[in-house]
Write a protein that holds these residues in place. Structure first.
Motif, PDB file in Angstrom:
ATOM      1  N   LEU A  19       0.867  -1.175   0.000  1.00 14.67           N
ATOM      2  CA  LEU A  19       0.000   0.000   0.000  1.00 14.67           C
ATOM      3  C   LEU A  19       0.902   1.223   0.000  1.00 14.67           C
ATOM      4  O   LEU A  19       2.057   1.158   0.429  1.00 14.67           O
ATOM      5  N   GLN A  20       0.392   2.342  -0.436  1.00 13.29           N
ATOM      6  CA  GLN A  20       1.245   3.513  -0.631  1.00 13.29           C
ATOM      7  C   GLN A  20       0.533   4.789  -0.238  1.00 13.29           C
ATOM      8  O   GLN A  20      -0.671   4.934  -0.400  1.00 13.29           O
ATOM      9  N   ASN A  21       1.324   5.729   0.282  1.00 12.94           N
ATOM     10  CA  ASN A  21       0.846   7.080   0.544  1.00 12.94           C
ATOM     11  C   ASN A  21       2.045   8.005   0.511  1.00 12.94           C
ATOM     12  O   ASN A  21       3.192   7.551   0.386  1.00 12.94           O
ATOM     13  N   PHE A  22       1.785   9.316   0.646  1.00 14.75           N
ATOM     14  CA  PHE A  22       2.857  10.301   0.651  1.00 14.75           C
ATOM     15  C   PHE A  22       2.701  11.199   1.863  1.00 14.75           C
ATOM     16  O   PHE A  22       1.585  11.522   2.285  1.00 14.75           O
ATOM     17  N   THR A  23       3.826  11.604   2.426  1.00 14.70           N
ATOM     18  CA  THR A  23       3.787  12.518   3.570  1.00 14.70           C
ATOM     19  C   THR A  23       3.512  13.925   3.090  1.00 14.70           C
ATOM     20  O   THR A  23       3.481  14.204   1.881  1.00 14.70           O
ATOM     21  N   GLU A  24       3.335  14.827   4.028  1.00 18.45           N
ATOM     22  CA  GLU A  24       3.089  16.236   3.690  1.00 18.45           C
ATOM     23  C   GLU A  24       4.257  16.841   2.929  1.00 18.45           C
ATOM     24  O   GLU A  24       4.096  17.819   2.195  1.00 18.45           O
TER      25      GLU A  24
ATOM     26  N   LEU B  62       0.928   2.142   7.592  1.00 15.96           N
ATOM     27  CA  LEU B  62       1.064   3.181   6.580  1.00 15.96           C
ATOM     28  C   LEU B  62       0.623   4.532   7.128  1.00 15.96           C
ATOM     29  O   LEU B  62       1.325   5.544   6.974  1.00 15.96           O
ATOM     30  N   GLU B  63      -0.517   4.554   7.774  1.00 18.88           N
ATOM     31  CA  GLU B  63      -1.030   5.806   8.332  1.00 18.88           C
ATOM     32  C   GLU B  63      -0.077   6.356   9.389  1.00 18.88           C
ATOM     33  O   GLU B  63       0.267   7.540   9.381  1.00 18.88           O
TER      34      GLU B  63
END
Length: 908
Positions: free
Chosen positions: A233-238, A259-260
């Motif tokens: 799973l993937q996300n990006f930081t601020e 991830l969160e």
């Protein structure tokens, strides 16, 4: 063909040497060569039987010559070196005469026909071969079931000294270099490394070579790669950092929480340190087994599944808390350890102490309702755990000289982690948050990409103190007393003349005889206190009274004392020390707890319990005082004091387990827990759920019928649900349900539960089931269970350690486990002997309840038969000392405790 003739070529053996190695006897590498860059290619052979898993490697190391030598020393372990070539980068070959492995120092020693010239760069090229085992070190495999199919994830664990199992290298933390990594894989697998993939190249036989971007300059122990049927799973930081959470494909949904939290804590630490994370991505991967719970490899953090995966409706709140702080711990390492690295392992605490402190700060910042800074006191990586570990002559200072790998492995313990964190928290207090935080930023900025010692940290903190007008604080003088000396002080507070307190320090040791005869040690102590007249527990650096590193007391005049009935030292237990009072002051504090406990800060309520019990064990206060601190708990609603109280009651239960007084303790526990058990079963907050797990476990274990009745009802429904469609058990009540159900049933039930353990794909659920399986009352079932722990196809290696410790808590299994461990010591030593905390934890956990001369003799005879206990040496010595202490404790306090219990139960 020219390549073959240029190489001094030998296959599957090492060239013999007749050289005098006495010119260099240290386990440290000579600094005649400094590594600058590694090109590494790994080709795994993993497509047949796991018994044949292996890899071919090729490494090209660019080095700078600092000293004229015709010998090259590198680290290498368990590798077969096929070809070695030395060049100057312009096709001039430096003749290699021979090479040899020196096993003791784990050196590859290369003899050349001419000397290398200072100031010149050279290239060391080595072809080699290694095995891929499931020993959880170097390049290893761990397995999982996908339906009926056994699958594997291949990953690395280099820290502290196992990079040399993966490639010949300069395997010391200060010898940093950049790395280019290439992994050759089959097309149906995915590979990861510290950096993003630069390109993928087709190779023969349907293989693909993933070529990764160049790393920043870093230590060898941070090198990492992984390979398997994995998904993410993937996300990006601020700040646009790519965060990906990886696992086996059938568990990837369980990585959402990681991830969160990973995104949030990454953002927090960038802000806190005022230094941007420098890599373009951070991958985090859960592997089925891990020798640690996790490893902070730069850009590719590896975790055990139990440490990263969270499954809603299955994972307990305790496990969720564990995963959260573990993730924060590893992400904070991207600065402490990765960006700035200890020069040598004697300053390991600069890595682990900082990361431990920062994990509590990080989770507290992103999930404030969890109140993690309060939980630091009672956490198993927190202050009270450190105090308990650090109260004997067998402990060691925070900064400790280490040489060989066994010594290095041995200090991955509560001193480096929890005590390191505790003294940093105390430094934050006496410097103030602004000074501390700015000093940390200055330290990280000035030492970026370098290897540092604690003196660089003191320098940065002292400079910041000067900038902010705090020239009177000598950071090095203060902190050296805490990291260069073992143990810690007890601070005794005495009321003098009504409005003055006398404050003095002494070295605390839990063993009364040792304490009376030990050499005095003194510390620079930032002492603070509060009183009943003005109960303010929010103290700052301006409230400090310094108790200096000498034998002289200080006197503090305070007119508020005239109207006070009590005072409490060390508000919020910020200082790393215990506090003692005159008995009448102890009685006043206990009376306040009974009248209105909330007047005293929640952390200090836990401190009062923990200090009183340990001071009583050391003979510094009466046992009546220690027992009295528990009497108010029926009114307590907060998790933190309950943890402190239940820890002491747990130890009391182990002490009385084989005595007539145990029945009185069971009745006392039932009375103590009856009402709070009803309340916690309906709680909904994070702390409520953790309390539910702890209170219900204690309540059912003590025989509280309301707890047992509910647990057995749930267990029977769950057991009858053969289709697993499925009867839900409260996640935070599971330990009690499984234990209660198995303890009341026989082998048929045990076998069903064990079958469900084998089929479960949840690491946290497997541990709950293992705990339940250990509760059987049938010795022959325990004996069979013990045998299963030796078979990794039955019980995973790391989970076998948990199983043995769980069984040791069962009175029926208490001695059976030790006899089994002693008989099978070689098996466990060969499996975990270099496994950092596993063997120490096993020895401690299995012997925790021992308090008879017979048990002491068993341990001593075992020690006489095993001269080398490896990483378990210190744990063995601690166990021997603890058993002797337990024997004396029982002899001294048994009658007092039995009488108190009978009185509490109304039997007198």
């Amino acid at each position: 063909m020219l390549w073959i003739f240029i190489f001094y070529f030998i296959y599957n053996t090492e060239v013999g040497m007749s050289t005098d190695n006495s010119i260099y006897e240290s386990v440290r590498l000579p600094l005649s060569l400094i590594p600058l860059h590694y090109n590494l290619e790994i080709t795994p052979h993993i497509y047949g039987s796991k018994e044949d898993f292996s890899f071919d490697g090729f490494v090209r190391i660019k080095v700078l010559c600092k000293e004229k030598r015709d010998i090259i020393w590198l680290h290498s372990k368990s590798l077969k070196h096929k070809e070695i070539r030395i060049t100057d980068g312009e096709d001039r070959i430096i003749p290699v005469i021979s090479w040899d492995l020196e096993a003791k120092r784990e050196f590859l020693i290369i003899m050349m026909g001419e000397s290398l010239s200072p100031g010149e760069t050279y290239y060391i090229e080595i072809k080699y071969h290694g095995l891929i085992l499931n020993d959880l070190k170097g390049f290893f495999y761990s397995s999982y079931k996908d339906g009926a199919v056994e699958k594997y994830i291949f990953s690395t664990q280099m820290q502290p000294t196992d990079a040399r199992k993966v490639l010949p290298c300069f395997d010391e933390p200060a010898l940093k270099a950049t790395f280019n990594v290439t992994i050759v894989r089959r097309t149906d697998l995915t590979s990861l490394s510290n950096m993003p993939i630069l390109r993928s190249e087709e190779r023969d036989h349907e293989l693909v070579a993933d070529v990764f971007e160049t790393t920043p300059i870093m230590s060898t122990y941070l090198l990492a790669f992984a390979l398997g049927d994995i998904d993410y799973l993937q996300n990006f930081t601020e700040t646009n950092i790519q965060i990906r959470t990886w696992s086996r494909s059938n568990a990837v949904e369980q990585t959402k929480f990681a991830l969160e939290l990973g995104c949030k804590t990454m953002t927090f630490f960038e802000d806190y340190f005022q230094i941007k994370y420098i890599l373009p991505k951070e991958d985090m991967i859960a592997v089925p087994e891990h020798i640690f719970n996790a490893m902070e490899n730069w850009g590719l953090i590896t975790y055990s599944e139990n440490g990263m995966l969270y499954q809603e409706g299955v994972t307990s709140e305790v496990s969720k808390n564990f995963a959260a702080i573990l993730i924060a711990h590893e992400i904070s390492h991207q600065w402490f350890g990765n960006l700035v690295t200890p020069e040598w392992w004697d300053d390991l605490w600069l890595n682990e102490g900082f990361a431990t402190y920062m994990m509590f700060l990080g989770v507290d910042a992103v999930i404030p309702e969890w109140k993690m800074m309060d939980m630091f006191i009672i956490h198993n990586r927190g202050l009270q755990s450190a105090l308990a570990f650090d109260d004997s002559l067998t402990t060691h200072p925070v900064y400790v000289p280490v040489n060989d790998p066994a010594e290095i492995n041995e200090i991955f313990d509560l001193i480096s982690y929890a005590k390191g964190a505790a003294v940093l928290r105390m430094m934050n207090f006496f410097l103030g948050e602004t000074t501390f935080r700015n000093g940390i930023t200055n330290y990280l900025t000035s030492q970026s990409y370098k290897a540092a010692t604690h003196n660089e940290l003191w320098y940065a903190m002292a400079n910041q103190s000067l900038v902010e007008g705090k020239a009177e604080i000598d950071v090095k003088k203060i902190m050296d007393t805490w990291i260069l000396q073992k143990n810690y002080p007890v601070v005794t507070v005495t009321l003098v003349n009504g409005n003055t307190i006398k404050v003095e320090q002494a070295r605390f040791l839990i063993n009364e005889e040792h304490r009376k005869n030990a050499e005095p040690i003194y510390w620079e102590i930032p002492f603070a206190y509060t009183t009943s007249d003005n109960p303010n527990f929010e103290k700052t650096d301006v409230d400090i009274h310094w108790l200096h590193a000498d034998r002289y007391p200080i006197y503090i005049k305070d007119d508020s004392l005239t109207n006070s009935t009590w005072l409490v030292g060390n508000p919020q237990q910020i200082g790393y020390y215990r506090v003692n009072y005159e008995e009448k002051m102890w009685i006043s504090i206990i009376d306040q707890l009974k009248r209105n406990h909330k007047v005293i800060h929640v952390v200090n309520r836990a401190q009062i319990i923990n200090d009183a019990w340990n001071l009583a064990s050391s003979g510094l206060v009466s046992m009546d005082v220690a027992l009295g601190t528990l009497e108010y708990l029926t009114k307590e609603t907060d998790l933190v004091p309950w943890v402190a109280g239940l820890q002491e009651l747990h130890k009391l239960g182990l002490a009385l387990q084989l005595t007539p007084a145990f029945g009185h303790l069971q009745i006392f526990m039932q009375n103590l827990l009856a009402n709070v058990f009803k309340k916690v079963m309906t709680g909904s907050t994070h702390h409520d759920k953790i309390m539910k797990s702890m209170i219900s476990n204690a309540a059912c274990s003590s025989g509280l019928q309301s707890c047992l009745h509910l647990a057995r009802q749930m267990f029977d429904r769950w057991l009858d649900d053969s289709s697993l469609l499925r009867v839900e058990i409260d996640n935070d009540f599971k330990l009690s349900v499984y234990c209660a159900g198995i303890s009341e049933n026989g082998v048929r039930t045990w076998d069903i539960v064990y079958g469900r353990y084998k089929k479960s794909d949840s690491a946290s659920e497997r541990r709950s089931l293992l705990h339940g399986l250990s509760c059987t009352r049938e010795p022959w079932i325990i004996s069979r269970f013990l045998q299963l722990t030796k078979n990794s196809s039955e019980i995973q290696q790391t989970e076998s350690i948990d199983a043995l410790i769980y069984i040791a808590q069962n009175p029926v299994g208490r001695l059976m486990v030790w006899d089994f461990l002693a008989e099978n010591w070689k098996h466990f030593f060969d499996t975990f002997g270099a496994g950092l905390n596993h063997m120490p934890n096993l020895v401690k956990g299995v012997t925790e309840a021992f308090n008879t001369y017979g048990e002491l003799i068993k341990l001593q005879h075992f020690g006489e038969r095993h001269a080398d206990l490896g990483t378990a040496t210190r744990a063995y010595n601690n166990a021997a000392a603890t058993i002797q202490l337990n024997i004396r404790w029982l002899k001294k306090y048994y009658v007092i405790v039995e009488g108190w219990l009978m009185k509490q139960n109304g039997a007198l």
